[in-house]
Design an enzyme around this catalytic site. Structure first.
Site, PDB file in Angstrom:
ATOM      1  CE1 TYR A   8       1.284   0.713   4.283  1.00  0.00           C
ATOM      2  CE2 TYR A   8       0.775  -1.617   4.229  1.00  0.00           C
ATOM      3  CZ  TYR A   8       1.403  -0.542   4.823  1.00  0.00           C
ATOM      4  OH  TYR A   8       2.160  -0.734   5.948  1.00  0.00           O
ATOM      5  N   GLY A   9       2.163   1.128   0.063  1.00  0.00           N
ATOM      6  CA  GLY A   9       3.024   2.299   0.212  1.00  0.00           C
ATOM      7  C   GLY A   9       4.151   2.333  -0.797  1.00  0.00           C
ATOM      8  CB  THR A  10       7.779   3.030  -0.330  1.00  0.00           C
ATOM      9  OG1 THR A  10       8.145   1.957   0.543  1.00  0.00           O
ATOM     10  CG2 THR A  10       7.510   4.301   0.460  1.00  0.00           C
ATOM     11  CG  LEU A  11       7.406  -2.500  -0.748  1.00  0.00           C
ATOM     12  CD1 LEU A  11       6.943  -3.570   0.223  1.00  0.00           C
ATOM     13  CD2 LEU A  11       8.690  -2.917  -1.439  1.00  0.00           C
ATOM     14  CD  GLU A  83       7.619  -2.934   4.694  1.00  0.00           C
ATOM     15  OE1 GLU A  83       7.789  -2.007   5.510  1.00  0.00           O
ATOM     16  OE2 GLU A  83       7.187  -2.738   3.553  1.00  0.00           O
TER      17      GLU A  83
END
Length: 163
Positions: A8-11, A83
């Site tokens: 949901y983010g920087t990936l 993570e």
């Protein structure tokens, strides 16, 4: 073994850490579909690095949009390193809603990285439905070389109170 992971983010594609999912040295990562959390969660951006956090507070926030990838064991272990699971984020299975090619909703059980232990003040931050480092929020992600810790969140909260 194959695992499904919701990012949901920087990936996500076109985000700063997407290369982790595409680097063959990390293992196999294959895009499956876009998805949305079945439950609402708070997605915030915090720390001096502008890191997106999905707070484990089911029922609050938004149905967060992201992407589902199939990854092998090696890739999952590399994502756990990125993570800092289980010290920083905690990887949990959650249900993600997808749209099939015929437009019908489907459900996938996926691993999702949550921040489970957080100070209640984080719930006061702006909450997002969809993350982009280049978003109108102006909070561009800054590389932390995986050095960000829960102390960074505490320091960030303290400095926010002083302003």
């Amino acid at each position: 073994m194959v695992h499904k992971v919701f990012v949901y983010g920087t990936l996500k594609n076109n985000e700063p850490n997407h290369n982790w999912l595409t680097d063959p040295e990390n293992g196999v990562g294959c895009f499956i579909s876009e998805g949305t959390t079945k439950q609402k969660y708070p997605l915030i951006i915090a720390t001096k690095y502008n890191i997106p956090f999905l707070l484990f507070n089911p029922g609050q926030g938004h149905h967060v949009r992201g992407e589902i990838y199939e990854v092998d064991d090696k890739m999952l272990s590399k994502l756990d390193i990125l993570e800092d699971h289980p010290n920083f984020y905690v990887r949990e299975v959650d249900v993600i809603i997808t749209k099939n090619s015929d437009g019908q909703n489907g459900e996938e059980k996926c691993w999702v990285y949550f921040l489970k232990q957080f100070r209640p003040e984080l719930m006061k931050f702006e909450q997002f439905e969809n993350y982009s480092s280049a978003g109108s929020h102006g909070l561009t992600y800054m590389e932390s070389n995986n050095e960000s810790t829960l102390d960074d969140l505490d320091d960030f909260l303290e400095s926010s109170k002083e302003q």
